[in-house]
Structures are given as structure tokens and as C-alpha cells.
Design an enzyme around this catalytic site. Structure first.
Site, PDB file in Angstrom:
ATOM      1  N   ARG A 183       0.812  -1.228   0.000  1.00  0.00           N
ATOM      2  CA  ARG A 183       0.000   0.000   0.000  1.00  0.00           C
ATOM      3  C   ARG A 183       0.850   1.285   0.000  1.00  0.00           C
ATOM      4  O   ARG A 183       0.485   2.278   0.600  1.00  0.00           O
ATOM      5  CB  ARG A 183      -0.957   0.028   1.214  1.00  0.00           C
ATOM      6  CG  ARG A 183      -1.927  -1.119   1.289  1.00  0.00           C
ATOM      7  CD  ARG A 183      -2.948  -1.115   0.149  1.00  0.00           C
ATOM      8  NE  ARG A 183      -3.734  -2.344   0.188  1.00  0.00           N
ATOM      9  CZ  ARG A 183      -3.432  -3.463  -0.483  1.00  0.00           C
ATOM     10  NH1 ARG A 183      -2.366  -3.502  -1.253  1.00  0.00           N
ATOM     11  NH2 ARG A 183      -4.197  -4.521  -0.409  1.00  0.00           N
TER      12      ARG A 183
ATOM     13  N   SER B  45     -11.019   0.142   3.567  1.00  0.00           N
ATOM     14  CA  SER B  45     -10.177  -0.387   4.640  1.00  0.00           C
ATOM     15  C   SER B  45      -9.496   0.751   5.394  1.00  0.00           C
ATOM     16  O   SER B  45      -8.807   1.569   4.800  1.00  0.00           O
ATOM     17  CB  SER B  45      -9.101  -1.313   4.066  1.00  0.00           C
ATOM     18  OG  SER B  45      -9.703  -2.456   3.535  1.00  0.00           O
TER      19      SER B  45
ATOM     20  N   GLU C 187      -4.483   3.164   6.793  1.00  0.00           N
ATOM     21  CA  GLU C 187      -4.424   2.970   5.341  1.00  0.00           C
ATOM     22  C   GLU C 187      -5.133   4.142   4.663  1.00  0.00           C
ATOM     23  O   GLU C 187      -4.759   4.565   3.586  1.00  0.00           O
ATOM     24  CB  GLU C 187      -5.087   1.645   4.942  1.00  0.00           C
ATOM     25  CG  GLU C 187      -5.000   1.355   3.463  1.00  0.00           C
ATOM     26  CD  GLU C 187      -5.416  -0.060   3.091  1.00  0.00           C
ATOM     27  OE1 GLU C 187      -6.021  -0.215   2.014  1.00  0.00           O
ATOM     28  OE2 GLU C 187      -5.145  -1.004   3.855  1.00  0.00           O
TER      29      GLU C 187
END
Length: 300
Positions: A173, A222, A292
Site C-alpha cells: 500500500r 479499509s 491505510e
């Protein structure tokens, strides 16, 4: 916020002052952009950034799915790539030429129609190509680093540059995309596949996502990155945070790694709830969860 109008370069696209960002992000909360720029094409974006005072901050906004815009709003210029950047073209060598504003659904369905497998996972990520490339977006076993050949970016000084997969330094990520760079296009490489099988895989992913995630709610996807060897949702659940509320924000009962705006949450409610979840998880398991979701702008 001070008036920048006098110092902003002319544009062919659309430039809006004090543009509310809440309608443009999935949480439907938060403040305004000092300026919102929707360029007409890549050249319009290049010319604008080249002549823009280097001291003025610039931020790209995609579908706003993975973002908290704080209640004080975002200073400087927010760049949003609209329809001119939302095209996807499939080529015979199993590559896909994608505009930075194209959605994951458009990429995966164009690939399916051309018999190109390998991009099905993009069907399940709410966002645009620009965001996927920046965040190394992934789900259901696939990641952008697995399919990206190269991307075209406009740097903060207006220069157009092509960056290869290797130059982006992908990790989980995260990419090494230069600060202030805007992804205007990307080339993905798939493999030969049967459109019927590709569609079946997309349907499977879609059904799995529908069953496990609160898709009909005002959410941000998320919230926390999965720590090594475990799932963020599991740690959140074990810390007793399922359904936890703060103001108008709530931890989803359906999937504990999702935060919800139950109706009238402020961005501060949502971010504070996330921080409280992090505190409880740290206390319960010793693990420090990493955000995130991107949090941008200033607090009121």
C-alpha cells in the site's frame, strides 16, 4: 483561507474557489478545497502547474474512497481528473492504456471484453487508476505492482514524466511517487484469458465483497493496513471495538476494519474514532495499527 485568485495561472478546464469536498468523498464529511481544479487535458494540467507558485500546495483527488478530508478543509489546489482522463483502451499485446481518472470497474470490464485476464481484482477496489498506482492498490490476491508496466505523471513543476514499475519502489500500500505528482495515465499488462471465465472471477469477487463489506454505507474502505501475519479487522474485533461509536461515526458491525458515517459525523468524529480504535488495539494486543486511509487538510 486567503484569496489566491490573483496568483493562479489561467486554465482551459474548470477552477472553483472554496469547493466543498464532502460530496466528492465517500465519507460525505469534511471541509472545502481552497481551489478545485479539473483540467481539460494533460497539457492544461502541465501549463497550470508550471506557472503555479511553487509555494502553493497541490493534492490529487480520485474517487475519494480512501480519504478523510478534515473539517478545516484543504489549503492550496486540489486536482481532480474528470472525464477526459477516464478512458481505457485495450491493445492486442494484452496491455491496457488507462487514464488516471478511470475507475477500477472500467479497467476490469474493458480487460474482460478484450480477453485480458489479471485485472479482475480492480473490480473490487473503489477508486481511480491514479489512486491505485499511488497506493499500490490491491485486493483478492492481486496488487497493482503485479500488472503495472509504467505510468505517466505530471510533476509539481509541470514536467511530464514516465515512471516504470521499478522506479515506483512498491511496497504494501505504498509507492515512492514524488510528492505533488499527479498520475495522468498508466499501462497495465495482463495475460490471455476467456471473457466468460474473467467475468465469473469478477462476479465471485463482487459477491464476496458484498457479503463481507458495508458497501451501502458512507464509508472509506479499509481503515488500517494489515500488520504482518494477521488481519487488522481481527485485531479491532478482539479489542472489543465492533460497533463502537463516537459522535456520528461508528466501527462497522459487518467488517470491523471499516468506519462508517452513520449520518451526521464530522471528519473529526471519524478520525478520532480511528485513533481510539488504534489505542484500544495497542492496549489489547501490543500492535500499533497504521492508517491505510489518507487523512488530509487541517483540523478546524
Amino acid at each position: 483561507m486567503s484569496d489566491l485568485a490573483a496568483s493562479l495561472p489561467p486554465v482551459r478546464g474548470k477552477l472553483t474557489a472554496n469547493a466543498p469536498l464532502a460530496p466528492l468523498v465517500w465519507f460525505k464529511a469534511g471541509g472545502s478545497a481552497q481551489w478545485l481544479f479539473e483540467p481539460k487535458d494533460t497539457e492544461d494540467l502541465q501549463a497550470f502547474l508550471k506557472d503555479l507558485d511553487p509555494a502553493i500546495p497541490v493534492m490529487a483527488l480520485g474517487l475519494g474512497s480512501n480519504m478523510i478530508v478534515r473539517d478545516g478543509g484543504v489549503a492550496g489546489v486540489v486536482i481532480r481528473l474528470g472525464k477526459p482522463f477516464a478512458k481505457v483502451t485495450a491493445h492486442e499485446d494484452l496491455t491496457l492504456e488507462c487514464g488516471g481518472g478511470a475507475s477500477g470497474i472500467l479497467v476490469s470490464s474493458t480487460a474482460r471484453d478484450a480477453g485480458i485476464a489479471g485485472t479482475e481484482f480492480l473490480r473490487s477496489i473503489p477508486g481511480t487508476v491514479g489512486g491505485f498506482v499511488r497506493m499500490n492498490g490491491g485486493a483478492y490476491g492481486g496488487e497493482v505492482k503485479d500488472i503495472l508496466v509504467a505510468c505517466d505523471v505530471v510533476l509539481r513543476d509541470g514536467t511530464l514524466r514516465t515512471l516504470t514499475n521499478a522506479e515506483l519502489g512498491y511496497t504494501y500500500r505504498h509507492s515512492e511517487l514524488p510528492a505533488g505528482a499527479v498520475v495522468v495515465a498508466a499501462r497495465f499488462q495482463g495475460r490471455a484469458g476467456d471473457p466468460v471465465e474473467i467475468q465469473a472471477e469478477m462476479d465471485r469477487i463482487s459477491a464476496s465483497r458484498e457479503a463481507s463489506q458495508p458497501l451501502r454505507s458512507k464509508t472509506g474502505g479499509s481503515t488500517f493496513k494489515n500488520p504482518d501475519g494477521t488481519s487488522a479487522w481481527k485485531l479491532v474485533d478482539e479489542a472489543g471495538c465492533r460497533g463502537l461509536q463516537l459522535g456520528g461515526a461508528q466501527v462497522s458491525e459487518k467488517h470491523t476494519n471499516f468506519l462508517l458515517n452513520t449520518g451526521d459525523a464530522t471528519a473529526s468524529d471519524i478520525e478520532a474514532l480511528g485513533e481510539e480504535v488504534r489505542r484500544r488495539v495497542k492496549e489489547a494486543s501490543g500492535v500499533t495499527l497504521e492508517w491505510e486511509i489518507q487523512r488530509v487538510g487541517s483540523h478546524k
